[in-house]
Design a protein around this motif. Structure first.
Motif, PDB file in Angstrom:
ATOM      1  N   TYR A   1      -2.239 -27.652   0.249  1.00  0.00           N
ATOM      2  CA  TYR A   1      -2.254 -29.098   0.065  1.00  0.00           C
ATOM      3  C   TYR A   1      -1.294 -29.522  -1.044  1.00  0.00           C
ATOM      4  O   TYR A   1      -1.158 -28.821  -2.050  1.00  0.00           O
TER       5      TYR A   1
ATOM      6  N   MET B   1      -1.816 -32.217   3.569  1.00  0.00           N
ATOM      7  CA  MET B   1      -1.652 -30.809   3.946  1.00  0.00           C
ATOM      8  C   MET B   1      -0.209 -30.527   4.354  1.00  0.00           C
ATOM      9  O   MET B   1       0.323 -31.160   5.255  1.00  0.00           O
TER      10      MET B   1
ATOM     11  N   VAL C   1      -7.766 -28.073  12.996  1.00  0.00           N
ATOM     12  CA  VAL C   1      -6.765 -27.581  12.046  1.00  0.00           C
ATOM     13  C   VAL C   1      -6.819 -26.050  11.985  1.00  0.00           C
ATOM     14  O   VAL C   1      -5.788 -25.369  12.012  1.00  0.00           O
ATOM     15  N   GLU C   2      -8.047 -25.510  11.931  1.00  0.00           N
ATOM     16  CA  GLU C   2      -8.225 -24.082  11.669  1.00  0.00           C
ATOM     17  C   GLU C   2      -8.218 -23.231  12.943  1.00  0.00           C
ATOM     18  O   GLU C   2      -8.647 -22.074  12.917  1.00  0.00           O
TER      19      GLU C   2
ATOM     20  N   GLU D   1      -7.697 -18.349   6.799  1.00  0.00           N
ATOM     21  CA  GLU D   1      -6.695 -19.420   6.703  1.00  0.00           C
ATOM     22  C   GLU D   1      -6.838 -20.117   5.354  1.00  0.00           C
ATOM     23  O   GLU D   1      -7.942 -20.453   4.937  1.00  0.00           O
ATOM     24  N   CYS D   2      -5.716 -20.346   4.681  1.00  0.00           N
ATOM     25  CA  CYS D   2      -5.688 -21.134   3.451  1.00  0.00           C
ATOM     26  C   CYS D   2      -4.860 -22.383   3.714  1.00  0.00           C
ATOM     27  O   CYS D   2      -3.711 -22.286   4.146  1.00  0.00           O
ATOM     28  N   ARG D   3      -5.443 -23.529   3.458  1.00  0.00           N
ATOM     29  CA  ARG D   3      -4.689 -24.773   3.635  1.00  0.00           C
ATOM     30  C   ARG D   3      -3.901 -25.062   2.362  1.00  0.00           C
ATOM     31  O   ARG D   3      -4.470 -25.076   1.272  1.00  0.00           O
TER      32      ARG D   3
ATOM     33  N   SER E   1       3.664 -24.731   9.484  1.00  0.00           N
ATOM     34  CA  SER E   1       4.033 -25.734   8.486  1.00  0.00           C
ATOM     35  C   SER E   1       4.771 -26.894   9.128  1.00  0.00           C
ATOM     36  O   SER E   1       5.333 -26.778  10.206  1.00  0.00           O
TER      37      SER E   1
ATOM     38  N   LYS F   1      -0.284 -24.233   6.585  1.00  0.00           N
ATOM     39  CA  LYS F   1      -1.455 -23.364   6.634  1.00  0.00           C
ATOM     40  C   LYS F   1      -0.948 -21.931   6.597  1.00  0.00           C
ATOM     41  O   LYS F   1      -0.041 -21.576   7.343  1.00  0.00           O
TER      42      LYS F   1
ATOM     43  N   ILE G   1      -2.093 -18.271   7.454  1.00  0.00           N
ATOM     44  CA  ILE G   1      -3.131 -17.554   8.182  1.00  0.00           C
ATOM     45  C   ILE G   1      -2.792 -16.069   8.125  1.00  0.00           C
ATOM     46  O   ILE G   1      -1.666 -15.673   8.439  1.00  0.00           O
TER      47      ILE G   1
END
Lengths: 128, 498
Positions: B345, B390, B300-301, B341-343, B375, B393, B395
């Motif tokens: 949710y 999710m 994911v990251e 990175e911020c997810r 996205s 993300k 970034i």
């Protein structure tokens, strides 16, 4: 505070000038519930259409709709009130918010005191 | 193997969109698959072709390998990218792709099998010289033998029932003086709960960080690492914020971890993109690291690495899967600046992180220098309860960690999602927390502090927001009851929840 000036920016965005600074606000949602966004914060605002009963709060009491400070209590236990009478006055976001009787009835208990900071969804007052 | 011409993406959401974006750049045709719940989803709209798989539950659609392979064959695809989750780490699926004549964009089935077994992987790593958390189950279960084993793994140590689970019978010992009593108690509890008093002892890693190394291998014997990602900000093992570089790594430890990850990949004849997860104990030159497991897929990251190293990992995946050599060598790779990175949710932090479902009434992503959003949703998207919550993300990249942090905060404040609650207000609190600023977060931080952060994320909105709502409601097309509230909406304000 002066009356805020709202300028629609299109596509559900608004520029609001409250006299001190300007805010970019987004609003969405139909019917009684609107979602509002400002600066990464999101809230829902429920404004019941007249004639329909509030979704929250039972018949037996009156609930706090938002985090607020109790600034006045206008009734006492045992007092008869008519639908629409102001029972309690809350203050939040620099505005006064009268809490009115949803129906005719008699006040059983008052569950808050002047100066209380109440969270949303708390019973402020009970009816007979 | 030859160059991929038409790729089926066996996934949904942001990762499917991200892979399709890479395909468009490379001139590869794309095939989307979708369930009943996703017929209108952005990943389906982004593809050149789309094949319906089945009902909304994943087992009837995205997890049904036979349907996915049949879809690929019917659409004339020559390769399948599994993304992450779903079928991505299932060896039998990779094997079935091979048998159907489809290129699986990922490691060979044999690598998936060998890394798929935790016990087997641990043994392989020990043989390859990769550090693992010291632990053993002594054949001689006498107190003396177990005490000697504890001395070997080191203090603080954890004693646990070999047959156990769920924390039953687990004892922490901090000094040799505690060992006798702890062994007796653990043995009693193990026998009572599992009918087996056999004990396992291991080093207890306190307040560890989760630091992982991106690796990449091709079919020509090249294996490189692309440095680390720090992923300690996780809630119940679900990562929420990732960054690179890890502020706790010294150059020497970073290099040692990179070499260990390359050794791990070589030990299983790895190919394509993978990630070695490590626990990091301490920081700086004194830090020690221990192999946890290998994620045999794109993470994911991965964008954090792409930003800091300046590569496109999906491009590289497609090239390597098509038989080409890696487009970079170890010496050509370096880290520049800092990425976070911020997810995002669909979870409500104010309600104990309950997953949210509903239609996105408004959705606007932040923009600007150093900001990237991956996205899988758009305004109007129906967020269902069937899949991972999710949505997107965020970034960001900056010259320094602090520049990246401030950029992430500004971007989060500009990320408008209405219709369902998200963790954005929570992320704003987290990125402002003194421990995040000081980069001292360990893997237990969010489980300890999450409730306090969630409570702090409930803040008062400016009155200006209400003025905008009043204006919105005044216009008839929105409210459906024109004029009824035009007089004084504030006086009938209902539930106001932030």
């Amino acid at each position: 505070m002066s009356e805020p000036v709202v300028t629609p920016l299109g596509e559900d965005w608004y520029l609001v000038d409250d006299g001190e600074r300007r805010w970019r606000v987004a609003v969405a949602g139909a019917g009684d519930t609107q979602w509002v966004f400002v600066n990464g914060q999101v809230a829902t605002v429920e404004i019941p259409t007249p004639g329909r009963r509030r979704r929250k709060g039972g018949d037996g009491g009156v609930m706090s709709p938002m985090p607020a400070t109790v600034v006045a209590i206008r009734v006492a236990p045992g007092q008869a009130v008519a639908a629409g009478d102001t029972l309690i006055v809350l203050e939040a976001m620099k505005m006064e918010l009268p809490i009115r009787a949803p129906r005719d009835g008699v006040v059983k208990t008052v569950a808050c005191a002047k100066g209380d900071l109440v969270p949303p969804g708390v019973n402020l007052l009970e009816f007979e | 193997m030859s160059r991929i011409r038409r790729l089926l993406i066996a996934n949904r959401g942001e990762i499917a969109v991200r892979i399709m974006r890479a395909c468009r750049e490379l001139g590869i045709e794309t095939v989307a698959v979708y369930s009943d719940a996703d017929a209108e989803a952005p990943h389906v709209r982004a593809a050149d072709r789309a094949v319906h798989l089945g009902a909304a539950p994943a087992r009837d659609s995205y997890l049904d390998g036979r349907k996915v392979i049949a879809a690929a064959l019917s659409a004339g695809a020559d390769a399948i990218h599994p993304g992450y989750g779903f079928l991505s780490e299932r060896a039998h699926f990779a094997k079935a792709c091979d048998e159907a004549g489809l290129v699986f964009v990922g490691p060979p089935a044999s690598s998936l099998e060998r890394m798929g077994s935790k016990i087997g992987a641990r043994r392989l790593m020990v043989e390859a010289g990769v550090p693992v958390v010291p632990g053993e189950t002594p054949a001689d279960q006498s107190d003396g033998s177990l005490a000697a084993a504890i001395a070997r793994v080191g203090f603080p140590a954890l004693i646990k029932p070999s047959a156990g689970g769920g924390g039953i019978g687990m004892k922490v010992v901090r000094t040799a003086a505690d060992v006798g009593e702890a062994l007796a108690a653990a043995r009693r509890e193990a026998t009572a709960s599992f009918g087996d008093g056999t004990l396992y002892v291991e080093r207890l890693i306190e307040r560890p960080r989760h630091v992982e190394i991106q690796v990449f291998a091709d079919a020509h014997g090249n294996v490189v690492h692309l440095f680390e990602r720090e992923c300690s900000a996780q809630r119940r093992h679900q990562k929420m914020v990732e960054e690179s570089p890890c502020p706790a790594l010294s150059p020497a430890v970073r290099q040692a971890m990179g070499q260990a990850a390359v050794a791990a990949a070589r030990a299983v004849n790895y190919r394509n993109a993978g990630t070695c997860e490590f626990l990091l104990e301490g920081e700086g030159e004194a830090a020690r690291f221990y192999f946890l497991e290998m994620n045999t897929r794109l993470q994911v990251e991965h964008p954090v690495t792409e930003c800091v190293v300046g590569v496109d990992l999906v491009h590289a995946q497609l090239a390597v899967a098509g038989g080409a050599a890696l487009p970079f060598t170890q010496d050509s790779l370096s880290q520049r600046g800092h990425a976070i990175e911020c997810r995002i949710y669909a979870e409500d932090p104010a309600q104990g992180f309950i997953p949210q479902a509903g239609r996105l009434l408004l959705y606007r992503e932040p923009q600007g220098p150093g900001i990237r959003v991956d996205s899988g949703v758009a305004a109007g998207t129906m967020v269902s309860v069937y899949y991972d919550p999710m949505l997107a993300k965020l970034i960001v990249w900056g010259e320094t960690r602090e520049v990246a942090r401030l950029r992430a905060l500004a971007a989060l404040r500009d990320f408008a999602v209405l219709g369902i609650h998200t963790n954005i207000p929570f992320l704003l609190q987290l990125l402002e927390h003194e421990q995040f600023i000081a980069a001292t977060i360990d893997t237990g931080f969010l489980d300890r502090e999450g409730a306090a952060l969630a409570a702090a994320s409930v803040t008062e909105l400016p009155a200006a927001a209400l003025a905008a709502v009043a204006e919105y409601r005044r216009t008839a097309q929105h409210s459906g009851t024109p004029g009824t509230l035009g007089t004084d909406p504030f006086l009938t304000l209902g539930v106001w929840r932030v």
